[in-house]
Motif scaffolding. Structure first.
Motif, mmCIF file in Angstrom:
data_model
loop_
_atom_site.group_PDB
_atom_site.id
_atom_site.type_symbol
_atom_site.label_atom_id
_atom_site.label_comp_id
_atom_site.label_asym_id
_atom_site.label_seq_id
_atom_site.Cartn_x
_atom_site.Cartn_y
_atom_site.Cartn_z
ATOM 1 N N ASP A 69 43.919 78.397 65.390
ATOM 2 C CA ASP A 69 43.899 77.724 64.088
ATOM 3 C C ASP A 69 45.166 78.033 63.307
ATOM 4 N N TYR A 70 45.551 79.297 63.281
ATOM 5 C CA TYR A 70 46.774 79.669 62.563
ATOM 6 C C TYR A 70 47.991 78.969 63.166
ATOM 7 N N ALA A 71 48.073 78.938 64.488
ATOM 8 C CA ALA A 71 49.205 78.276 65.139
ATOM 9 C C ALA A 71 49.207 76.779 64.833
ATOM 10 N N ASN A 72 48.024 76.161 64.824
ATOM 11 C CA ASN A 72 47.932 74.732 64.515
ATOM 12 C C ASN A 72 48.359 74.450 63.075
ATOM 13 N N ILE A 73 47.906 75.289 62.149
ATOM 14 C CA ILE A 73 48.288 75.105 60.751
ATOM 15 C C ILE A 73 49.808 75.185 60.612
ATOM 16 N N GLU A 74 50.395 76.194 61.202
ATOM 17 C CA GLU A 74 51.841 76.368 61.146
ATOM 18 C C GLU A 74 52.568 75.140 61.693
ATOM 19 N N ALA A 75 52.111 74.641 62.842
ATOM 20 C CA ALA A 75 52.787 73.511 63.485
ATOM 21 C C ALA A 75 52.608 72.221 62.705
ATOM 22 N N ILE A 76 51.411 71.972 62.190
ATOM 23 C CA ILE A 76 51.146 70.684 61.533
ATOM 24 C C ILE A 76 51.721 70.658 60.121
ATOM 25 N N ILE A 77 51.678 71.793 59.421
ATOM 26 C CA ILE A 77 52.385 71.868 58.143
ATOM 27 C C ILE A 77 53.857 71.527 58.364
ATOM 28 N N ALA A 78 54.445 72.131 59.391
ATOM 29 C CA ALA A 78 55.854 71.870 59.692
ATOM 30 C C ALA A 78 56.074 70.407 60.059
ATOM 31 N N HIS A 79 55.221 69.880 60.919
ATOM 32 C CA HIS A 79 55.367 68.496 61.374
ATOM 33 C C HIS A 79 55.404 67.533 60.191
ATOM 34 N N GLU A 80 54.436 67.654 59.287
ATOM 35 C CA GLU A 80 54.383 66.710 58.168
ATOM 36 C C GLU A 80 55.555 66.926 57.220
ATOM 37 N N TYR A 81 55.960 68.175 57.020
ATOM 38 C CA TYR A 81 57.131 68.395 56.168
ATOM 39 C C TYR A 81 58.383 67.802 56.811
ATOM 40 N N PHE A 82 58.560 67.998 58.122
ATOM 41 C CA PHE A 82 59.756 67.481 58.793
ATOM 42 C C PHE A 82 59.836 65.957 58.724
ATOM 43 N N HIS A 83 58.681 65.313 58.579
ATOM 44 C CA HIS A 83 58.683 63.857 58.407
ATOM 45 C C HIS A 83 59.471 63.424 57.165
ATOM 46 N N ASN A 84 59.686 64.330 56.218
ATOM 47 C CA ASN A 84 60.410 63.921 55.012
ATOM 48 C C ASN A 84 61.733 63.253 55.357
ATOM 49 N N TRP A 85 62.358 63.718 56.460
ATOM 50 C CA TRP A 85 63.584 63.068 56.913
ATOM 51 C C TRP A 85 63.342 62.167 58.117
ATOM 52 N N THR A 86 62.594 62.624 59.088
ATOM 53 C CA THR A 86 62.365 61.801 60.281
ATOM 54 C C THR A 86 61.026 61.087 60.137
ATOM 55 N N GLY A 87 61.042 60.031 59.333
ATOM 56 C CA GLY A 87 59.835 59.251 59.075
ATOM 57 C C GLY A 87 59.816 58.676 57.684
ATOM 58 N N ASN A 88 60.299 59.458 56.701
ATOM 59 C CA ASN A 88 60.280 58.996 55.318
ATOM 60 C C ASN A 88 61.651 58.517 54.867
ATOM 61 N N ARG A 89 62.620 59.444 54.801
ATOM 62 C CA ARG A 89 63.977 59.016 54.425
ATOM 63 C C ARG A 89 64.523 58.009 55.439
ATOM 64 N N ILE A 90 64.220 58.241 56.717
ATOM 65 C CA ILE A 90 64.489 57.220 57.739
ATOM 66 C C ILE A 90 63.139 56.852 58.337
ATOM 67 N N THR A 91 62.704 55.638 58.101
ATOM 68 C CA THR A 91 61.416 55.207 58.631
ATOM 69 C C THR A 91 61.639 54.260 59.804
ATOM 70 N N CYS A 92 60.552 53.699 60.326
ATOM 71 C CA CYS A 92 60.685 52.814 61.491
ATOM 72 C C CYS A 92 60.654 51.350 61.038
ATOM 73 N N ARG A 93 61.448 50.537 61.697
ATOM 74 C CA ARG A 93 61.587 49.133 61.312
ATOM 75 C C ARG A 93 60.283 48.363 61.483
ATOM 76 N N ASP A 94 59.555 48.679 62.543
ATOM 77 C CA ASP A 94 58.279 48.037 62.846
ATOM 78 C C ASP A 94 57.446 49.055 63.603
ATOM 79 N N TRP A 95 56.166 48.757 63.834
ATOM 80 C CA TRP A 95 55.283 49.757 64.436
ATOM 81 C C TRP A 95 55.565 49.974 65.908
ATOM 82 N N PHE A 96 56.346 49.084 66.528
ATOM 83 C CA PHE A 96 56.754 49.341 67.911
ATOM 84 C C PHE A 96 57.670 50.557 67.994
#
Length: 882
Positions: free
Chosen positions: A294-321
């Motif tokens: 659980d602790y390892a999952n929390i660490e990884a998923i907190i990081a994953h969603e935060y990292f989306h700030n650049w890879t997903g949010n600041r640069i998003t995808c043109r279409d769902w493909f």
């Protein structure tokens, strides 16, 4: 092309919108059953667009209350509206214009948990992939980006917390009994990243100073009383922010970063800009209620969603493909973060275990699809391990091919060039091609071709010429819609290990490109010759799992044992032990099926026990080595005509052999790996607990096993040890009084903690054998089972279907019939959940004929239902098509 369940969407049909959205202003007046939303949208027509083209907005089960154009009520003749679409005609050809859409929605009744819904008194949104259209009519696609201003008005007593994306503008009293809050997100974003949360929540606060010296407010919102259990999540967030600055140069950009934990959530978490919404299982933790995993999952998923700030949010995808462009890339980033925080080798082993158990079967079955698909019917069904995990592996291969420095340069160029863009896979790959000067056209087939490549290897040493010759052949199997495949660019990390354990250095290598101890396999057939090798080496190939392939390399047990003892790559050592174990496990399954005596190769036993007792190796690695290939791994290697009962019986027999031969080793490990003092979730302590619990599992096969497990349960002072002991009792001794007593004690102690109760349900759902179906049915009648909570449904029904090969795959087909009826019951209220659980049957064709026919019948029962969601219809039809 229209179908009876939804429209088939094709990548080739992509074109930009006719209108550009400049700005979004939303005003919510929250009410449990009648929330009013006024959406003011400013558009202008795109240059070159048809001057007569209408504005087409998406909806989903919406009711239009009012529609205005530039604040004037729009006449009915100028628009067409249905619950799923709003089309407005006769719009200005050049000047910007404002469309005001007012909708009334019922959050309380939204059981799909998509769009705006209300759960446990808290308003919450989930808009990815197409949930925003359940809130208002909108151009709901990821390439429509705009800044958002959001005003939330709500009852002050029941909703003291009012949150949305961006920076807080201010708030105060609105009218009698109500208040408001206003938020502004200056970074243009697509609608899938919109978020709103309102309710009565506790808060944990901290700050973070960025590398440029800005102070960012950090806030995690949880249910009252659970604030102490968010401390680890806050720590993980701060470590993630610092790591992203140091590794990728990415600094956070808003004044505030918020996380909200909710208990009813279809996904693990969601990266909405500045306001992440999490399933509370990935936020809440303390030693009494959370395991090391659980602790390892929390660490990884907190990081994953935060990292989306650049890879997903600041640069998003043109279409769902292009979904892999944000998800696969961000999974790679969170894997690298966890590897740096913990043990890189152990993390890599865990990643590959997951990839092989989940993604490889997907690639080999009816749900196979490319990392970047070209068609879909329901986008929710493409949040898959192929997009996420194989997508991550493709990014990892780019880093392997280019090397760390060039990869960093490519990422820097990607961030610089596409900040604020809705990008494509081609945009991403072009950055790496540009900085490296490489033609990555062939490599890009990893994005376009489904299926797991099979690489066949053979090697021969010639003492006279002092040369070692390696012959490789690659083949990508046919998959649905792709019968013919082209050769891939496969990077294979390698080492030549000499008799003394040192690494051999050839004077030259011919036959293809070799860089930094990586062979580049680019042809269908390729031969590499290593010259200047004075003695026969042992080849370690695909070290670190440098490419996500199946490798057919028939090495002798002696060579595999040599790798397991001497390779400097710990992943390769683990893989060699796995390759030693698999022939024993496969033969054991065949012998169990045929009623023969089951034996075990002494060389394999000796190699594994040598690693288990090697105090120079970290405990976490030794625990991974002792975790033999799973029943699903064995089934995958057998390939077809699988009998889950025989596989289980054979594996159990091998485990018992190991337990008997290594009794002294396991006794010593169980005694010596005890952690002293207060619980800490650090990687070293977690590794010691993992190895001790591995020893407990093996000792359960010896006399006195039930008493030892019961004692371990009674004396456990943390959730990791407690659940492991309870699992040993339940799985090895399901009919014993000690097991019933432990299950009862666990329930009594934690009956007020939903996340811990999920563990109680899952442990019982995975008890091997045909009797578990009756237990699952009984547990569904337990007052603690909540059919509307996705976590609880996944914990019991999902775990039974995905993780209990013998209980679910009963020869009489009752497990399949049970699942079919559950899918039909879940689908009307939560299609996304139903579709994901249904994928547990993706490998039904690999079963022996009796079971396969029962599975086909159950899938047919689902398919024949009069009313199915697009989500479920899409999955079931792909699984049964010939």
């Amino acid at each position: 092309m229209r179908t009876d369940t939804g429209q088939i969407v094709h990548l080739a049909d992509y074109r930009p919108t006719d209108f550009i959205l400049e700005r979004v202003d939303l005003t919510f007046e929250l009410d449990p059953t009648a929330t009013r939303l006024e959406a003011r949208l400013i558009f202008h027509r795109r240059d070159g667009a048809d001057p007569k083209a209408p504005l087409v907005l998406d909806g989903d089960e919406l009711t239009l209350a009012e529609l205005r154009l530039d604040q004037n009520e729009l006449p009915a003749a100028q628009f067409d509206v249905t619950p799923d679409s709003l089309v407005i005609r006769d719009l200005p050809e050049a000047a910007p214009f404002e469309v005001t859409v007012i909708t009334i929605i019922n959050p309380e009744a939204n059981g799909q948990l998509m769009g705006l819904y209300r759960t446990n008194g808290v308003y919450c949104t989930q808009c990815e992939a197409e949930g925003f259209r359940r809130i208002t009519y909108f151009p709901d696609r990821p390439d429509v980006l705009a800044p958002y201003t959001v005003t939330i008005i709500a009852d002050k007593a029941t909703n003291p917390v009012l949150l949305s994306n961006g920076n807080f503008l201010g708030g105060g009293n609105y009218d009698e009994g109500r208040h408001f809050a206003a938020w502004f997100d200056p970074f243009p974003k697509p609608s899938y990243l919109f978020a709103l949360v309102a309710g009565d929540l506790g808060i944990v606060e901290d700050t973070f100073t960025t590398m440029s010296g800005r102070e960012v407010a950090l806030k995690i919102y949880v249910e009252h009383g659970k604030e102490p259990r968010a401390a680890y999540a806050m720590d993980a967030l701060k470590r993630s922010m610092r790591w992203d600055e140091e590794r990728f140069g990415r600094e956070y950009d808003l004044d505030i970063f918020m996380i909200v934990a909710v208990s009813d959530f279809n996904m693990g978490a969601m990266e909405n800009k500045g306001l992440n919404v999490f399933n509370d299982k990935y936020v809440l933790a303390d030693p009494e209620t959370a395991t090391d995993q659980d602790y390892a999952n929390i660490e990884a998923i907190i990081a994953h969603e935060y990292f989306h700030n650049w890879t997903g949010n600041r640069i998003t995808c043109r279409d769902w493909f292009q979904l892999c462009l944000k998800e696969g890339l961000t999974v790679y980033r969170d894997h690298e973060f966890s590897a740096d925080q913990r043990s890189r080798a152990v993390k890599r082993i865990a990643e590959v275990r997951h990839l092989k158990s989940e993604q490889f079967p997907e690639d080999a079955g009816p749900l196979a699809h490319p990392v970047r698909p070209t068609t879909y019917r329901e986008i929710n069904n493409f949040y898959t391990t192929t997009v996420y995990e194989k997508g991550s592996e493709v990014t990892r291969m780019i880093a392997t091919i280019l090397g760390r420095d060039r990869f960093k340069q490519g990422m820097d160029l990607y961030f610089e060039r596409h900040d604020g863009d809705a990008a494509t896979v081609e945009d991403f790959v072009a950055c790496f091609a540009e900085v490296s000067g490489r033609d990555l056209t062939q490599f890009s087939r990893w994005y376009h071709q489904a299926g797991t490549p099979m690489v066949t290897a053979s090697a021969e040493y010639d003492a006279a010429s002092r040369s070692f010759v390696l012959t490789l052949e690659q083949n990508v199997p046919p998959t649905p819609g792709q019968s013919v495949k082209e050769p891939m660019h496969i990077p294979l990390s390698f080492a030549l290990i000499l008799d003394n354990g040192s690494i051999g250095e050839p004077s030259s290598i011919t036959g293809g490109e070799v860089t930094d101890d990586v062979l580049h396999l680019t042809e269908r057939h390729q031969t590499f010759t290593f010259s200047g090798i004075g003695a026969r080496p042992v080849l370690s190939l695909n070290r670190g799992f440098s490419a996500p392939i199946n490798l057919d390399f028939r090495q002798t047990p002696a060579d595999l044992a040599h790798i397991a003892r001497h390779d400097s790559d710990l992943f390769a050592r683990w893989q060699a032990l796995t390759d030693l174990a698999l022939p024993n496990l496969l033969q054991a399954a065949r012998d169990a099926r045929d009623g023969k005596e089951i034996t075990c190769d002494p060389a394999f036993l000796a190699a594994l026990l040598e690693v288990a007792g090697d105090g120079n190796l970290e405990p976490a690695f030794r625990a991974q080595a002792l975790a033999l290939p799973s029943e699903a791994d064995i089934a995958r290697e057998l390939g077809g005509n699988n009998d889950p009962d025989a596989i289980h019986a054979g594996r159990q027999a091998i485990l018992a052999h190991l337990a008997r031969e290594g009794a002294a080793t396991f006794e010593a490990l169980f005694a010596s790996m005890r952690t002293e003092g207060a619980f800490t979730p650090d990687a070293a302590s977690a590794g010691r607990r993992a190895l001790r619990n591995s020893a407990l599992s093996y000792l359960s096969y010896l006399d006195g096993g039930v008493a030892r497990a019961a004692d371990a349960f009674a004396s456990a002072d943390n959730m990791t040890d407690m659940t492991q002991a309870l699992t040993v009792l339940a799985h090895r001794f399901p009919g014993e009084a000690a097991t019933a007593n432990a299950l009862g004690a666990f329930l009594k102690r934690f009956d007020d903690n939903p996340l811990v109760l999920d563990k109680w349900f899952s442990i019982q759902a995975t008890i091997p054998g045909v009797a578990t179906l009756a237990r699952v049915r009984a547990l569904m009648e337990d007052p603690h089972f909540v059919a509307t909570n996705p976590n609880r449904v996944r914990a019991l029904i999902g775990t039974f279907a995905f993780a209990n090969p013998t209980g679910f795959n009963r020869k009489d087909g009752e497990g399949y019939r049970f699942l079919a009826r559950q899918i039909l019951a879940i689908d009307p209220r939560n299609p996304q959940l139903a579709a994901r659980i249904l994928t547990s049957m993706r490998s039904w064709r690999s079963l022996e004929p009796t079971r396969a026919e029962h599975a086909r019948t159950a899938l047919g029962e689902i398919s024949a239902a009069a009313s199915l969601s697009t989500d479920v219809r899409d999955i079931v039809e792909r699984m049964i098509q010939d």
